[in-house]
Design an enzyme around this catalytic site. Structure first.
Site, PDB file in Angstrom:
ATOM      1  CB  THR A  23      -0.924   0.022   1.226  1.00 35.15           C
ATOM      2  OG1 THR A  23      -1.777  -1.119   1.193  1.00 35.15           O
ATOM      3  CG2 THR A  23      -1.786   1.283   1.226  1.00 35.15           C
TER       4      THR A  23
ATOM      5  CE  LYS B 240      -5.371  -1.343   1.611  1.00 34.45           C
ATOM      6  NZ  LYS B 240      -4.085  -2.020   1.715  1.00 34.45           N
TER       7      LYS B 240
ATOM      8  CE  LYS C  32       1.589   2.622   4.974  1.00 37.05           C
ATOM      9  NZ  LYS C  32       1.079   1.716   3.894  1.00 37.05           N
TER      10      LYS C  32
END
Length: 289
Positions: free
Chosen positions: A95, A170, A238
């Site tokens: 990701t 995502k 994050k």
């Protein structure tokens, strides 16, 4: 089919094991080599560097922690790019943001390699069960070739077009998930402080329109203050940060996500970064005390 696999964290280990159990020959690499031991017991080979893995395998998958790790493994010394020639195929399932994915794509293809980004929606249990949702983008031909791999790792694969679209999808999904978890945590705390039984709230939610697997799976352990890491909180934060940056790029106001991000940042400051992302509940409780 022989497949390389780079990165054996919570997700990568489960995914590589699934490939081994389904008849793939797998060569693994991890920065901490001791994490390869369990895979060796299941029949994997070990590559000394990412480049060595790519040299050996036509298809190499990466599942790495963040953009800096993805860039280092792809573009650093003894990295993927050094061996990306003659149609070697690199599938990055980490990701990251779209810019990172694009940079890696350009580096790989400039050397004669092929590239597909394929981040996944799902955490430890779906990874173990081969029930991930795969969000692929890049070379359509490579996507088609990778379907046998994706069919082992996931329950559904999407091809989303040009490189960067998988990363963006995502981040949108994880932004929604993080915002939901923050609201869920506030609801549990509000129920408790209002004199209600939070476990009854879980039952009510599970019977209504807001019922979802995340609340059902995470809620009971949150009430017990147990947060075994299926998806570490530091990675959720994050992803919130990267999603908010994507919002900035597209002039999309995201006040709910911004507040949720602050809660995850507070949880990290409380030393909860390696716990499951549901441990944001502890930050929410601390802010209400």
């Amino acid at each position: 089919m022989e497949v390389g696999f780079l990165g054996l964290g919570i997700m990568g280990k489960a995914m590589a094991l699934n490939l081994l159990r389904n008849g793939f020959k797998v060569t693994v690499w991890n920065r901490t080599l001791s994490k390869c031991d369990e895979l060796l017991e299941h029949g994997a080979s070990v590559g000394e560097t990412p480049a060595a893995v790519v040299n050996k395998c036509k298809y190499t998958i990466a599942m790495l922690s963040d953009p800096s790790a993805a860039i280092a493994v792809a573009c650093g010394e003894d990295g993927v790019v050094e061996a990306s020639c003659n149609g070697k195929c690199y599938i990055d399932m980490s990701t990251v943001d779209a810019d990172t994915s694009t940079k890696i794509c350009e580096a790989v293809t400039s050397k004669g390699g092929r590239f597909l980004e394929a981040p996944v929606s799902g955490s430890k249990k779906p990874a173990e069960d081969g029930q991930l949702i795969i969000l692929a983008a890049g070379e359509k031909g490579l996507y088609d070739e990778a379907i046998p791999i994706f069919d082992v790792l996931g329950k559904k694969s999407f091809f989303l077009g040009q490189v960067g679209n998988g990363a963006k999808m995502k981040l949108v999904v994880n932004m929604i998930m993080g915002s939901m978890m923050n609201a869920f945590s506030e609801g549990l705390e509000l129920a408790d402080k209002s004199g209600l039984d939070p476990s009854t709230l879980l039952d009510v939610l599970d019977l209504g329109a807001m019922a979802n697997p995340m609340f059902k799976m995470k809620g009971p352990s949150m009430l017990q203050k147990k947060y075994p890491p299926a998806f570490p909180l530091k990675h959720q934060q994050k992803d919130m940060r990267l999603a908010i940056a994507l919002g900035d790029e597209n002039a999309v106001s995201m006040p709910v996500a911004a507040v949720a991000n602050e809660a995850f940042k507070k949880a990290r400051s409380m030393g909860l970064g390696d716990e499951d992302f549901s441990a944001v509940h502890e930050a929410v409780k601390a802010s209400k005390s």
